[in-house]
Design an enzyme around this catalytic site. Structure first.
Site, PDB file in Angstrom:
ATOM      1  N   GLY A   1       1.542   8.085  -4.086  1.00 16.26           N
ATOM      2  CA  GLY A   1       2.990   7.977  -3.908  1.00 16.26           C
ATOM      3  C   GLY A   1       3.596   6.898  -4.778  1.00 16.26           C
TER       4      GLY A   1
ATOM      5  N   HIS B   1       0.878  -9.857   8.107  1.00 18.23           N
ATOM      6  CA  HIS B   1       1.943  -9.329   7.245  1.00 18.23           C
ATOM      7  C   HIS B   1       3.059  -8.783   8.137  1.00 18.23           C
ATOM      8  CE1 HIS B   1       3.681  -7.803   3.631  1.00 18.23           C
ATOM      9  NE2 HIS B   1       3.394  -6.544   3.834  1.00 18.23           N
TER      10      HIS B   1
HETATM   11  N1  APR Z   1      -5.368  10.579   2.168  1.00 18.95           N
HETATM   12  C1  APR Z   1      -4.792  10.252   0.994  1.00 18.95           C
HETATM   13  N2  APR Z   1      -3.469  10.102   0.829  1.00 18.95           N
HETATM   14  C2  APR Z   1      -2.683  10.292   1.889  1.00 18.95           C
HETATM   15  C3  APR Z   1      -3.212  10.619   3.166  1.00 18.95           C
HETATM   16  C4  APR Z   1      -4.617  10.762   3.277  1.00 18.95           C
HETATM   17  N3  APR Z   1      -5.214  11.068   4.430  1.00 18.95           N
HETATM   18  N4  APR Z   1      -2.179  10.740   4.020  1.00 18.95           N
HETATM   19  C5  APR Z   1      -1.055  10.490   3.326  1.00 18.95           C
HETATM   20  N5  APR Z   1      -1.349  10.223   2.027  1.00 18.95           N
HETATM   21  C6  APR Z   1      -0.459   9.959   0.902  1.00 18.95           C
HETATM   22  C7  APR Z   1       0.888  10.665   1.022  1.00 18.95           C
HETATM   23  O1  APR Z   1       0.757  12.070   0.760  1.00 18.95           O
HETATM   24  C8  APR Z   1       1.711   9.933  -0.009  1.00 18.95           C
HETATM   25  O2  APR Z   1       1.684  10.565  -1.283  1.00 18.95           O
HETATM   26  O3  APR Z   1      -0.084   8.597   0.812  1.00 18.95           O
HETATM   27  C9  APR Z   1       1.032   8.556  -0.097  1.00 18.95           C
HETATM   28  C10 APR Z   1       1.938   7.405   0.287  1.00 18.95           C
HETATM   29  O4  APR Z   1       2.932   7.329  -0.679  1.00 18.95           O
HETATM   30  P1  APR Z   1       4.462   6.973  -0.346  1.00 18.95           P
HETATM   31  O5  APR Z   1       4.945   7.838   0.778  1.00 18.95           O
HETATM   32  O6  APR Z   1       5.235   6.994  -1.617  1.00 18.95           O
HETATM   33  O7  APR Z   1       4.370   5.492   0.244  1.00 18.95           O
HETATM   34  P2  APR Z   1       4.223   4.103  -0.561  1.00 18.95           P
HETATM   35  O8  APR Z   1       5.577   3.524  -0.774  1.00 18.95           O
HETATM   36  O9  APR Z   1       3.322   4.285  -1.710  1.00 18.95           O
HETATM   37  O10 APR Z   1       3.542   3.203   0.596  1.00 18.95           O
HETATM   38  C11 APR Z   1       2.277   3.514   1.120  1.00 18.95           C
HETATM   39  O11 APR Z   1       1.834   1.187   1.648  1.00 18.95           O
HETATM   40  O12 APR Z   1       3.200  -0.683   1.752  1.00 18.95           O
HETATM   41  C12 APR Z   1       2.584   0.323   2.455  1.00 18.95           C
HETATM   42  O13 APR Z   1       4.071   0.585   4.315  1.00 18.95           O
HETATM   43  C13 APR Z   1       3.590   1.201   3.148  1.00 18.95           C
HETATM   44  O14 APR Z   1       1.968   2.242   4.571  1.00 18.95           O
HETATM   45  C14 APR Z   1       2.765   2.423   3.394  1.00 18.95           C
HETATM   46  C15 APR Z   1       1.866   2.497   2.183  1.00 18.95           C
END
Ligand code: APR
Length: 312
Positions: free
Chosen positions: A13, A179
């Site tokens: 993401g 955090h």
């Molecule tokens: N395995 C791999 N990837 C996954 C899984 C999984 N089981 N479940 C969800 N994802 C992926 C989602 O499909 C998404 O593409 O994790 C990605 C997260 O990306 P974003 O929604 O853009 O979130 P992001 O801003 O990158 O933050 C991710 O980091 O700072 C923390 O609070 C934030 O918990 C969040 C994480």
């Protein structure tokens, strides 16, 4: 024999994409951007875009997208952002129900496919997610750390530098604890190139900066509708680089505590030496009584979320 390092980014993401860009730019190794099956093409597309970026910038890293854990075999580093980010009005702890099964899924696969990787967890609620990762994988305590302290310290340093009207390069500060909103900016150790910040910034301004730091993530969530990604990615890459290049950097990271600072069986932000063996040492700095009190409060908040994980 492959000689390039291999970096697995779990979650393609916002943070995952920025992580890939930074790792490639710094030529830290080849990068695999992993996401769930429904987002495999998205991960592949992002990876291809970033490889094409290398044609302009001149880096040779291979960047691939995948939803197949087998592709991550042999990774030297895993950086985990899998999960959902915050929306306005949510605390990091509100994410626990959604992100707990996700970190468990990731940890089970990491244990099977990447048993020797140094894991850096970014998913929130951070301190509980990194605890769960270690519990499920059973990895050595030095081979997993949470990224929060580098980011929180960066936010603190920025606000201090703006207030004191000095370069951010000269501000030295560390934010410890969980955090969350009761994280602990360690004012007693905060200096502007050795000059105590308390001599350059008025007490009320410092208090306001501490408060802004604690809510620093939420400030961005309220503005963007989702959580920050540039500074979080840069912070995690600093940790990955310290490991890959055996830099022995002293960074605030969420590390597994076994009596340090008076806490056990808990991950929380503490000063760590990060080198080629992972978290090589936890540095027990002296804290004032007030800071000890704040750390205690922060640890209690972390423990409450860990307890939810233990029941779940
Ligand atoms: N395995 C791999 N990837 C996954 C899984 C999984 N089981 N479940 C969800 N994802 C992926 C989602 O499909 C998404 O593409 O994790 C990605 C997260 O990306 P974003 O929604 O853009 O979130 P992001 O801003 O990158 O933050 C991710 O980091 O700072 C923390 O609070 C934030 O918990 C969040 C994480």
């Amino acid at each position: 024999m492959p000689t390039r390092k291999k970096i697995g980014l779990i979650g393609a993401g916002n943070i995952g994409g920025e992580l890939a860009r930074l790792c490639a730019n710094k030529e830290l190794g080849d990068v695999w951007l992993f996401d769930i099956a429904a987002k495999e093409n998205f991960a592949k597309g992002k990876a291809l875009d970033l490889e094409q970026n290398g044609s302009v910038l001149g880096y040779d890293a291979n960047i691939r997208g995948t939803s197949n854990w087998a592709d991550l075999e042999g990774s030297d580093v895993l950086i985990i952002t899998a999960g959902i980010p915050r929306k306005p009005g949510q605390s990091r702890d509100d994410l626990v129900a959604t992100n707990l099964p996700i970190i468990r899924d990731v940890a089970q696969n990491a244990k099977k496919h990447c048993p020797n990787a140094f894991a850096i967890v970014i998913s929130n609620p951070l301190d509980a997610m990194v605890y769960e990762y270690k519990r499920v994988t059973g990895c050595p305590k030095g081979m997993v750390a949470g990224m929060a302290g580098v980011l929180d310290s960066a936010r603190f340093q920025l606000f201090l530098s703006r207030e004191a009207n000095v370069s951010v390069k000269d501000v030295r500060a560390m934010v410890l604890g969980g955090h969350g909103d009761d994280m602990v900016p360690v004012l007693s150790m905060t200096t502007i190139n050795g000059v105590p910040a308390t001599t350059m910034i008025a007490k009320d301004k410092l208090s306001a900066i501490v408060e802004r730091t604690r809510k620093g993530g939420g400030e961005i969530v309220n503005l963007m509708g989702t959580s920050a990604y540039y500074a979080p990615a840069t912070s995690a890459v600093a940790m990955a680089e310290a490991f890959l290049h055996d830099q022995k950097r002293l960074l605030a990271c969420a590390a597994y505590l076994e009596g340090e600072f008076g806490y056990s069986d808990l991950f929380m932000g503490v000063p760590c030496i990060i080198g080629g063996k992972g978290v090589e040492k936890i540095v027990e700095i002296p804290l004032t009584d007030e800071e000890k009190g704040m750390l205690k409060k922060s640890a209690a908040s972390v423990q409450a979320v860990v307890d939810i994980c233990k029941k779940g």
